[in-house]
Design a protein around this motif. Structure first.
Motif, PDB file in Angstrom:
ATOM      1  N   LYS A  22     -47.184   6.516   9.259  1.00 36.98           N
ATOM      2  CA  LYS A  22     -47.879   7.764   8.960  1.00 36.98           C
ATOM      3  C   LYS A  22     -48.954   8.047  10.006  1.00 36.98           C
ATOM      4  N   THR A  23     -49.628   7.004  10.462  1.00 31.24           N
ATOM      5  CA  THR A  23     -50.655   7.177  11.498  1.00 31.24           C
ATOM      6  C   THR A  23     -50.020   7.634  12.800  1.00 31.24           C
ATOM      7  N   ARG A  24     -48.901   7.011  13.175  1.00 28.53           N
ATOM      8  CA  ARG A  24     -48.214   7.398  14.412  1.00 28.53           C
ATOM      9  C   ARG A  24     -47.791   8.865  14.385  1.00 28.53           C
ATOM     10  N   HIS A  25     -47.327   9.327  13.222  1.00 32.11           N
ATOM     11  CA  HIS A  25     -46.899  10.727  13.097  1.00 32.11           C
ATOM     12  C   HIS A  25     -48.014  11.671  13.535  1.00 32.11           C
ATOM     13  N   HIS A  26     -49.235  11.380  13.142  1.00 30.37           N
ATOM     14  CA  HIS A  26     -50.359  12.239  13.509  1.00 30.37           C
ATOM     15  C   HIS A  26     -50.852  11.944  14.934  1.00 30.37           C
ATOM     16  N   LEU A  27     -50.876  10.663  15.298  1.00 31.99           N
ATOM     17  CA  LEU A  27     -51.381  10.289  16.618  1.00 31.99           C
ATOM     18  C   LEU A  27     -50.498  10.848  17.733  1.00 31.99           C
ATOM     19  N   TYR A  28     -49.178  10.728  17.580  1.00 32.65           N
ATOM     20  CA  TYR A  28     -48.285  11.140  18.657  1.00 32.65           C
ATOM     21  C   TYR A  28     -48.066  12.642  18.705  1.00 32.65           C
ATOM     22  N   GLY A  29     -48.646  13.335  17.751  1.00 29.42           N
ATOM     23  CA  GLY A  29     -48.668  14.787  17.819  1.00 29.42           C
ATOM     24  C   GLY A  29     -49.897  15.315  18.524  1.00 29.42           C
ATOM     25  N   SER A  30     -50.773  14.391  18.938  1.00 28.79           N
ATOM     26  CA  SER A  30     -52.009  14.772  19.627  1.00 28.79           C
ATOM     27  C   SER A  30     -51.773  14.862  21.130  1.00 28.79           C
ATOM     28  N   SER A  31     -52.716  15.463  21.820  1.00 26.56           N
ATOM     29  CA  SER A  31     -52.608  15.592  23.270  1.00 26.56           C
ATOM     30  C   SER A  31     -52.842  14.252  23.955  1.00 26.56           C
ATOM     31  N   TRP A  32     -52.352  14.138  25.188  1.00 23.66           N
ATOM     32  CA  TRP A  32     -52.639  12.957  26.009  1.00 23.66           C
ATOM     33  C   TRP A  32     -53.904  13.271  26.800  1.00 23.66           C
ATOM     34  N   GLY A  33     -54.987  12.574  26.492  1.00 25.95           N
ATOM     35  CA  GLY A  33     -56.242  12.833  27.180  1.00 25.95           C
ATOM     36  C   GLY A  33     -56.807  11.597  27.842  1.00 25.95           C
ATOM     37  N   PHE A  34     -55.917  10.712  28.329  1.00 25.83           N
ATOM     38  CA  PHE A  34     -56.364   9.392  28.757  1.00 25.83           C
ATOM     39  C   PHE A  34     -56.008   9.062  30.207  1.00 25.83           C
ATOM     40  N   GLY A  35     -55.697  10.091  30.999  1.00 25.82           N
ATOM     41  CA  GLY A  35     -55.438   9.868  32.415  1.00 25.82           C
ATOM     42  C   GLY A  35     -54.315   8.887  32.655  1.00 25.82           C
ATOM     43  N   LYS A  36     -54.586   7.854  33.479  1.00 28.16           N
ATOM     44  CA  LYS A  36     -53.568   6.873  33.850  1.00 28.16           C
ATOM     45  C   LYS A  36     -53.608   5.619  32.976  1.00 28.16           C
ATOM     46  N   LEU A  37     -54.320   5.690  31.881  1.00 27.45           N
ATOM     47  CA  LEU A  37     -54.369   4.538  30.977  1.00 27.45           C
ATOM     48  C   LEU A  37     -52.962   4.193  30.486  1.00 27.45           C
ATOM     49  N   SER A  38     -52.611   2.922  30.567  1.00 30.80           N
ATOM     50  CA  SER A  38     -51.289   2.472  30.132  1.00 30.80           C
ATOM     51  C   SER A  38     -51.360   1.930  28.706  1.00 30.80           C
ATOM     52  N   VAL A  39     -50.676   2.619  27.807  1.00 29.78           N
ATOM     53  CA  VAL A  39     -50.663   2.252  26.388  1.00 29.78           C
ATOM     54  C   VAL A  39     -49.221   1.960  25.979  1.00 29.78           C
ATOM     55  N   ARG A  40     -49.020   0.862  25.271  1.00 34.60           N
ATOM     56  CA  ARG A  40     -47.694   0.535  24.744  1.00 34.60           C
ATOM     57  C   ARG A  40     -47.774   0.366  23.234  1.00 34.60           C
ATOM     58  N   ASP A  41     -46.781   0.905  22.564  1.00 32.95           N
ATOM     59  CA  ASP A  41     -46.651   0.706  21.118  1.00 32.95           C
ATOM     60  C   ASP A  41     -45.695  -0.449  20.901  1.00 32.95           C
ATOM     61  N   LEU A  42     -46.192  -1.549  20.352  1.00 29.83           N
ATOM     62  CA  LEU A  42     -45.373  -2.737  20.129  1.00 29.83           C
ATOM     63  C   LEU A  42     -44.689  -2.736  18.769  1.00 29.83           C
ATOM     64  N   GLY A  43     -44.801  -1.629  18.044  1.00 34.74           N
ATOM     65  CA  GLY A  43     -44.146  -1.543  16.746  1.00 34.74           C
ATOM     66  C   GLY A  43     -44.943  -2.237  15.653  1.00 34.74           C
ATOM     67  N   ASN A  44     -44.250  -2.612  14.605  1.00 36.48           N
ATOM     68  CA  ASN A  44     -44.904  -3.225  13.448  1.00 36.48           C
ATOM     69  C   ASN A  44     -44.607  -4.720  13.400  1.00 36.48           C
ATOM     70  N   ILE A  45     -45.590  -5.465  12.982  1.00 40.02           N
ATOM     71  CA  ILE A  45     -45.452  -6.915  12.923  1.00 40.02           C
ATOM     72  C   ILE A  45     -44.528  -7.306  11.767  1.00 40.02           C
ATOM     73  N   ARG A  46     -43.716  -8.352  11.964  1.00 35.76           N
ATOM     74  CA  ARG A  46     -42.719  -8.723  10.952  1.00 35.76           C
ATOM     75  C   ARG A  46     -43.347  -9.377   9.729  1.00 35.76           C
ATOM     76  N   LYS A  47     -44.357 -10.202   9.965  1.00 34.45           N
ATOM     77  CA  LYS A  47     -45.024 -10.910   8.874  1.00 34.45           C
ATOM     78  C   LYS A  47     -46.518 -10.672   8.993  1.00 34.45           C
ATOM     79  N   THR A  48     -47.180 -10.519   7.870  1.00 36.76           N
ATOM     80  CA  THR A  48     -48.606 -10.196   7.900  1.00 36.76           C
ATOM     81  C   THR A  48     -49.486 -11.369   7.500  1.00 36.76           C
ATOM     82  N   THR A  49     -48.952 -12.571   7.574  1.00 39.48           N
ATOM     83  CA  THR A  49     -49.789 -13.739   7.297  1.00 39.48           C
ATOM     84  C   THR A  49     -50.615 -14.066   8.538  1.00 39.48           C
ATOM     85  N   PRO A  50     -51.848 -14.536   8.351  1.00 44.17           N
ATOM     86  CA  PRO A  50     -52.701 -14.844   9.510  1.00 44.17           C
ATOM     87  C   PRO A  50     -52.066 -15.813  10.494  1.00 44.17           C
ATOM     88  N   ASP A  51     -51.304 -16.800   9.997  1.00 38.36           N
ATOM     89  CA  ASP A  51     -50.713 -17.775  10.915  1.00 38.36           C
ATOM     90  C   ASP A  51     -49.626 -17.166  11.792  1.00 38.36           C
TER      91      ASP A  51
END
Length: 335
Positions: A22-51
């Protein structure tokens, strides 16, 4: 949004599938205002345990990639600071929340307990922004005072956000709970607490975090989607996206000054009672200020050698022969 350079600087990671999408839906509808900054979306983590989360974050930190964590459960903030703590002796953690999720004695296992009530002797510092006095046990403030931790309550922070910029610039990592924002602008979260930062104010804090060359981990927490209240859920997701956008904008405008480099820092020496000499530094690139921990007191890592401060702190020391309370408290951590 499309990254425009080879080296990855920032990685977006979802810690909760629903919230992240849901956050990505809104974020990726926004403008790119970050120049040459390299951003990668690594997706969602498979397990949410701290270890499972900690090794991933540790690897990103080692590669000098800053993670943006899109989470819900505040307990996952533990993984964020524990991952960084495994790589370094001294960790400066900053949290933005309406309450201090910490027990006075370490027996209740609140979110911050593993960091504060440590069995080892590693130096650790905590800064808290946005606490509302009626939600905090007074014993917590006694603990803060005894450990020389820093706290700026909601009213103090809202009075002048620029005063908290040096505190954010001093942090290694930051976690922001959406409950720190007033309910009307981010309603999909537990509890009924109407007051908090305005979203515009919170995005300024996120910008400060992104713009700090020292800060290398940013997490959002507290979002609790409600399928029966879709409008509230979408509004909160949009708030998450806006916070991430301003963090990225701040990151894209980093100056590369301390602790990345001391090149371009100008030295100002003040003779002050109680100190042989007190040295302030100003960046010619960003016009930001630091004060050097006095010789003989500082024992630690290079990135903590200079303490972020303001121009007014320098003026107070040089013209009034007085050290601001915050700097006195900070020096005591090293005394």
């Amino acid at each position: 949004m499309r990254p425009r350079s080879r080296r990855i600087a920032v990685a977006i990671i979802g810690l909760d599938d629903t919230i992240a999408e849901k956050t990505r839906h809104h974020l990726y509808g926004s403008s790119w205002g970050f120049g040459k900054l390299s951003v990668r979306d690594l997706g969602n983590i498979r397990k949410t345990t701290p270890d499972f989360i900690i090794p991933l974050l540790r690897e990103l930190h080692s590669a000098e990639i800053t993670p943006i964590l899109i989470g819900g459960d505040q307990q996952l903030f533990r993984a964020q600071f524990l991952a960084f703590g495994e790589l370094t002796r001294q960790v400066s953690v900053l949290t933005v929340d309406r309450q201090v999720r910490l027990s006075a004695d370490g027996e209740e296992q609140q979110v911050l307990d593993p960091a504060v009530h440590r069995k080892d002797k590693k130096q650790f510092h905590l800064t808290h922004l946005g606490a509302q006095q009626h939600l905090v046990d007074p014993a917590i403030w006694d603990l803060f005072a005894s450990r020389n931790f820093e706290a700026v309550r909601l009213g103090q922070a809202k009075a002048d956000l620029s005063h908290v910029e040096p505190l954010i610039r001093d942090a290694d990592l930051m976690g922001l709970d959406i409950a720190s924002i007033n309910h009307a602008e981010a309603p999909a979260r537990p509890g009924y607490h109407p007051s908090g930062f305005g979203l515009q104010e919170a995005t300024q804090l996120a910008y400060y975090a992104g713009n700090s060359d020292k800060l290398s981990s940013f997490g959002l927490y507290g979002f609790q989607p409600d399928t029966d209240r879709e409008a509230e859920t979408e509004l909160t997701a949009a708030a998450y996206a806006q916070l991430i956008w301003y963090f990225l904008q701040g990151y894209s405008r980093r100056y590369g000054d301390f602790p990345v480099s001391t090149k371009g820092l100008l030295e100002y020496v003040v003779d002050l009672d109680g100190f042989d000499r007190l040295t302030f530094w100003r960046s010619s690139r960003s016009n930001r200020w630091w004060v050097q921990i006095p010789a003989g007191r500082y024992k630690g890592e290079e990135r903590h050698r200079l303490l972020p401060c303001t121009y007014n702190d320098y003026l107070t020391a040089s013209n009034e022969q007085n050290l601001p309370d915050r700097l006195v408290t900070a020096f005591q951590r090293y005394g």
